[in-house]
Design a protein around this motif. Structure first.
Motif, PDB file in Angstrom:
ATOM      1  N   ARG A 111       5.720   1.587 -14.131  1.00  0.00           N
ATOM      2  CA  ARG A 111       6.861   0.921 -14.773  1.00  0.00           C
ATOM      3  C   ARG A 111       7.085  -0.448 -14.146  1.00  0.00           C
ATOM      4  N   GLU A 112       6.980  -0.503 -12.817  1.00  0.00           N
ATOM      5  CA  GLU A 112       7.154  -1.771 -12.102  1.00  0.00           C
ATOM      6  C   GLU A 112       6.148  -2.813 -12.630  1.00  0.00           C
ATOM      7  N   MET A 113       4.902  -2.383 -12.795  1.00  0.00           N
ATOM      8  CA  MET A 113       3.865  -3.273 -13.324  1.00  0.00           C
ATOM      9  C   MET A 113       4.193  -3.713 -14.743  1.00  0.00           C
ATOM     10  N   ALA A 114       4.575  -2.735 -15.583  1.00  0.00           N
ATOM     11  CA  ALA A 114       4.857  -3.032 -16.999  1.00  0.00           C
ATOM     12  C   ALA A 114       6.021  -4.018 -17.115  1.00  0.00           C
ATOM     13  N   GLU A 115       7.038  -3.847 -16.261  1.00  0.00           N
ATOM     14  CA  GLU A 115       8.219  -4.722 -16.337  1.00  0.00           C
ATOM     15  C   GLU A 115       7.902  -6.157 -15.928  1.00  0.00           C
ATOM     16  N   ALA A 116       6.796  -6.327 -15.211  1.00  0.00           N
ATOM     17  CA  ALA A 116       6.418  -7.678 -14.778  1.00  0.00           C
ATOM     18  C   ALA A 116       5.592  -8.403 -15.849  1.00  0.00           C
ATOM     19  N   ILE A 117       5.311  -7.733 -16.962  1.00  0.00           N
ATOM     20  CA  ILE A 117       4.597  -8.397 -18.061  1.00  0.00           C
ATOM     21  C   ILE A 117       5.598  -8.666 -19.170  1.00  0.00           C
ATOM     22  N   ARG A 168      -8.270  -0.803  -7.734  1.00  0.00           N
ATOM     23  CA  ARG A 168      -8.957   0.486  -7.710  1.00  0.00           C
ATOM     24  C   ARG A 168      -8.038   1.599  -7.157  1.00  0.00           C
ATOM     25  N   LEU A 169      -7.425   1.312  -5.999  1.00  0.00           N
ATOM     26  CA  LEU A 169      -6.527   2.291  -5.389  1.00  0.00           C
ATOM     27  C   LEU A 169      -5.325   2.576  -6.285  1.00  0.00           C
ATOM     28  N   ALA A 170      -4.831   1.526  -6.949  1.00  0.00           N
ATOM     29  CA  ALA A 170      -3.668   1.693  -7.835  1.00  0.00           C
ATOM     30  C   ALA A 170      -3.995   2.690  -8.939  1.00  0.00           C
ATOM     31  N   ALA A 171      -5.223   2.641  -9.472  1.00  0.00           N
ATOM     32  CA  ALA A 171      -5.626   3.580 -10.537  1.00  0.00           C
ATOM     33  C   ALA A 171      -5.640   5.014 -10.001  1.00  0.00           C
ATOM     34  N   VAL A 177       0.952  -4.361  -8.416  1.00  0.00           N
ATOM     35  CA  VAL A 177      -0.369  -3.738  -8.267  1.00  0.00           C
ATOM     36  C   VAL A 177      -0.594  -3.356  -6.800  1.00  0.00           C
ATOM     37  N   LEU A 178      -0.254  -4.283  -5.899  1.00  0.00           N
ATOM     38  CA  LEU A 178      -0.394  -3.996  -4.465  1.00  0.00           C
ATOM     39  C   LEU A 178       0.485  -2.816  -4.074  1.00  0.00           C
ATOM     40  N   HIS A 179       1.687  -2.795  -4.611  1.00  0.00           N
ATOM     41  CA  HIS A 179       2.618  -1.709  -4.318  1.00  0.00           C
ATOM     42  C   HIS A 179       2.034  -0.372  -4.801  1.00  0.00           C
ATOM     43  N   ALA A 180       1.438  -0.385  -5.997  1.00  0.00           N
ATOM     44  CA  ALA A 180       0.870   0.838  -6.579  1.00  0.00           C
ATOM     45  C   ALA A 180      -0.335   1.338  -5.779  1.00  0.00           C
ATOM     46  N   SER A 181      -0.934   0.464  -4.968  1.00  0.00           N
ATOM     47  CA  SER A 181      -2.078   0.891  -4.145  1.00  0.00           C
ATOM     48  C   SER A 181      -1.616   1.782  -2.994  1.00  0.00           C
ATOM     49  N   GLU A 182      -0.302   1.823  -2.766  1.00  0.00           N
ATOM     50  CA  GLU A 182       0.280   2.679  -1.721  1.00  0.00           C
ATOM     51  C   GLU A 182      -0.325   2.393  -0.340  1.00  0.00           C
ATOM     52  N   ASN A 183      -0.609   1.136  -0.060  1.00  0.00           N
ATOM     53  CA  ASN A 183      -1.115   0.745   1.255  1.00  0.00           C
ATOM     54  C   ASN A 183      -0.328  -0.493   1.700  1.00  0.00           C
ATOM     55  N   THR A 184       0.650  -0.274   2.582  1.00  0.00           N
ATOM     56  CA  THR A 184       1.534  -1.361   3.022  1.00  0.00           C
ATOM     57  C   THR A 184       0.750  -2.495   3.673  1.00  0.00           C
ATOM     58  N   GLY A 201       4.694   7.186 -11.952  1.00  0.00           N
ATOM     59  CA  GLY A 201       5.512   6.681 -13.056  1.00  0.00           C
ATOM     60  C   GLY A 201       6.263   5.425 -12.634  1.00  0.00           C
ATOM     61  N   ASP A 202       6.791   5.430 -11.415  1.00  0.00           N
ATOM     62  CA  ASP A 202       7.564   4.296 -10.926  1.00  0.00           C
ATOM     63  C   ASP A 202       6.728   3.028 -10.785  1.00  0.00           C
ATOM     64  N   THR A 203       5.557   3.160 -10.165  1.00  0.00           N
ATOM     65  CA  THR A 203       4.779   1.938  -9.932  1.00  0.00           C
ATOM     66  C   THR A 203       4.203   1.411 -11.249  1.00  0.00           C
TER      67      THR A 203
END
Lengths: 256, 256
Positions: A144-150, A132-135, A173-180, A140-142
């Motif tokens: 791409r990171e997700m896309a490259e993992a598929i 949810r947070l990732a959405a 996905v966790l990274h894209a949530s921007e919550n360490t 652009g970076d996160t």
């Protein structure tokens, strides 16, 4: 451990409680740790020499050294050699905390200190909100990171490589949530579950479905639809649960 | 740390990567840790003597001792003195993991490695479902534990005692959820937030409201109404958030 845990109630001495004796090196480490947590010894501060600390605490240099080694292992001190060397206060990096938690959760899961049901439950509590947070916070970076993992052609990859992709996708996905903190808590759980899965007889059909799910999650997050991202992640985890349930015990029985 | 983190790309040597040198004692600890995680050295296993390990690894006894001290600090070994003594493999208890995570989250929050927003977000993800599970899994014992953490006459208590009650109440809800992993992840977060709060100028009105909220959460959990328990906990945390936001920075600016 809280102070309470160190207290042993003694039936023969009502209302009297004793404390477990702590080694001198543990007491030195406890005091230094408290100074670090309290901010009296902030990150970057240089500690006195071993001899200086030994004199201050009234213990041997060997005791001081043992305490410092322990604090280094905890990631609270860094020792630098040379003329300008010494022991410096440092704070554990998020990566280090994640690794330590990963180790701990792995061991607790082996001894049934943590059960499969607990792992699956907490994973949902963390990874569904993460989608949810990732959405809401994607960049652009996160994305791409997700896309490259598929992987484009999943069937041409070895199973080992597939598992690396799976790990990278969930990390992304966790990274894209921007919550360490969310990553620190969720990654070790995912990692323990995946390690068990990767040692089992899982086939190519499994990875084909995983890729379809990951694409759907990625598309939902890319479109910025928080509700749909949450729903896709929930369905993915619901589909995975029975697989974990089937495989978890095989692994335990094999004694690995 | 994953292997990737140890790799330093060198611009002058394309396609060549070097690994950071690890101390001999770290390498010994790494190998023993891997054997423990892999199950080759199960909980309870006795390690060879320091001299035996030194010979096997081809290092000095001092190096072995440093590795063993580190592993003891991590909670993977326990050293017993005496004739039947030695180093035994052990696994960290959930309490120990919680304490280590508490320390790590405290330090990360001081250096802004973890922010207030992250703490508040993850707390909701964990404590709201915990209230839900507590309603479904509550027992006479866990309900009593919760009730005992709500003081009858809150205004007669010192602020310090109030904070102990707050902590005990949230611990009791997590305990009632019957998910150890949830407690491990949620307690340190709550604890870091509460430590900041307890050092600020919070008054009796605050604790009066806390007690009203805790009673409502307890009643919902006691009635077994999962939805209502979730709702009460959500409202409680929503009420707390602005208090944390106001106080968090005071604390940071004071440099404590």
């Amino acid at each position: 451990m809280t102070d309470d845990d160190d207290v042993t109630p003694r039936a023969t001495m009502p209302r009297v409680q004793v404390r477990r004796i702590r080694k001198a090196s543990e007491q030195v480490a406890d005091q230094l740790r408290a100074l670090i947590i309290g901010g009296d010894l902030p990150a970057g501060a240089k500690l006195p020499t071993e001899q200086g600390l030994a004199t201050e605490f009234g213990v041997s240099r060997a005791t001081v050294r043992e305490a410092l080694t322990g604090l280094s292992t905890e990631g609270l001190l860094r020792t630098v050699k040379g003329v300008n060397g010494g022991s410096f206060v440092t704070t554990p990096s998020p990566d280090r905390v994640r690794d330590a938690l990963n180790l701990a959760v792995t061991l607790l899961s082996q001894t049934n200190g943590v059960t499969l049901d607990e792992l699956l439950e907490v994973r949902e509590y963390l990874e569904i909100p993460a989608a949810r947070l990732a959405a809401l916070r994607r960049t652009g970076d996160t994305l791409r990171e997700m896309a490259e993992a598929i992987p484009e052609s999943p069937l041409e990859l070895s199973l080992g490589t597939q598992f690396v992709h799976n790990r990278d996708f969930h990390k992304a996905v966790l990274h894209a949530s921007e919550n360490t903190l969310l990553s620190i808590a969720a990654e070790p759980i995912f990692s323990v579950l995946q390690t068990r899965l990767s040692r089992s007889e899982i086939g190519p059909a499994f990875h084909r479905t995983i890729n379809v799910h990951h694409r759907a999650i990625h598309a939902a997050i890319a479109s910025g639809d928080a509700g749909e991202s949450e729903r896709q992640m929930r369905e993915h985890l619901a589909w995975l649960s029975p697989k974990y349930r089937r495989i978890w015990h095989e692994f335990q029985e094999s004694g690995i």
